[in-house]
Design an enzyme around this catalytic site. Structure first.
Site, PDB file in Angstrom:
ATOM      1  N   ASP A  95       8.286   2.203   5.282  1.00 43.86           N
ATOM      2  CA  ASP A  95       7.686   1.413   4.207  1.00 43.86           C
ATOM      3  C   ASP A  95       7.373   0.056   4.812  1.00 43.86           C
ATOM      4  OD1 ASP A  95       7.066  -0.201   2.058  1.00 43.86           O
ATOM      5  OD2 ASP A  95       8.793   0.382   0.848  1.00 43.86           O
ATOM      6  N   SER A 113     -11.062  -4.099   4.072  1.00 40.42           N
ATOM      7  CA  SER A 113     -11.868  -3.416   3.061  1.00 40.42           C
ATOM      8  C   SER A 113     -13.101  -4.241   2.714  1.00 40.42           C
ATOM      9  CB  SER A 113     -11.026  -3.205   1.798  1.00 40.42           C
ATOM     10  OG  SER A 113     -11.829  -2.797   0.718  1.00 40.42           O
ATOM     11  N   TYR A 132      -5.789  -5.334  -5.302  1.00 40.48           N
ATOM     12  CA  TYR A 132      -6.433  -4.797  -4.105  1.00 40.48           C
ATOM     13  C   TYR A 132      -7.522  -5.753  -3.624  1.00 40.48           C
ATOM     14  CZ  TYR A 132      -8.715  -1.467  -0.971  1.00 40.48           C
ATOM     15  OH  TYR A 132      -9.252  -0.847   0.134  1.00 40.48           O
TER      16      TYR A 132
END
Length: 193
Positions: A61, A143, A156
């Protein structure tokens, strides 16, 4: 397949882009630590590669700095070094209006997409500076949301330009030998630290 003896870590390697990158690196002869939160997809990707001991599944993680340190330690213990970090782990929250987003949903995305990227880059710098020969390459897979925000994806969209900006913070102080390209994905690299 390449003939080099380089080692890579790919985060988010169980599915999607991370898996595709891990498999491509393995085909090119890299030794690859496939990292992600879910053990089963990592093991499946590792098995699919047919790379045997050159593929190492390491459940991690990235939002947990201790697990990130353990990932790098295990990779170094197994492969001797880290030549490449492909920082790809990322999640999104449900596509809901900002006012309906819970604090937990916000933090989960920020913890993985931004803090996880930072923890991995920080540990990569430490490892790459201490190995012999020194150096390596870091690719932060960003992104398009950094430039074209998606509706109903506040956390996001917020982390996307932050990943790019964080990646660029070392650029002005890097010696000429550093090469930096910052499209989407964001790339940090240097042949010798």
């Amino acid at each position: 397949m390449g003939t080099h003896n380089k080692a890579a870590i790919v985060t988010g390697a169980g599915t999607g882009i991370g898996k595709a990158v891990a498999l491509a690196l393995l085909r090119d002869g890299y030794r690859v630590a496939l990292a992600g939160r879910r053990k089963e997809p990592l093991e499946a990707a590792s098995g699919e590669s047919g790379a045997g001991p050159r593929a190492l599944a390491v459940p991690t993680d990235v939002s947990n700095p201790e697990q990130v340190r353990a990932l790098f330690a295990r990779t170094r213990e197994t492969f001797g070094r880290v030549d490449l970090l492909f920082n790809n782990a990322g999640i999104n929250a449900p596509g809901i209006p900002l006012e309906e987003l819970s604090v937990e949903q916000w933090r989960s995305v920020v913890d993985i997409n931004l803090s996880g990227m930072f923890f991995c880059v920080q540990e990569a710098f430490r490892v790459m500076k201490s190995q012999d020969p020194r150096g390596g390459r870091i690719i932060n897979n960003g992104s398009i949301s950094a430039h074209a925000p998606r509706p109903n994806s506040a956390p996001y969209t917020a982390t996307s330009p932050a990943v790019r900006s964080t990646s660029a913070t070392r650029r002005p102080k890097w010696p000429r030998a550093w090469r930096k390209a910052c499209p989407r994905p964001t790339v940090l690299s240097r042949s010798s630290l």
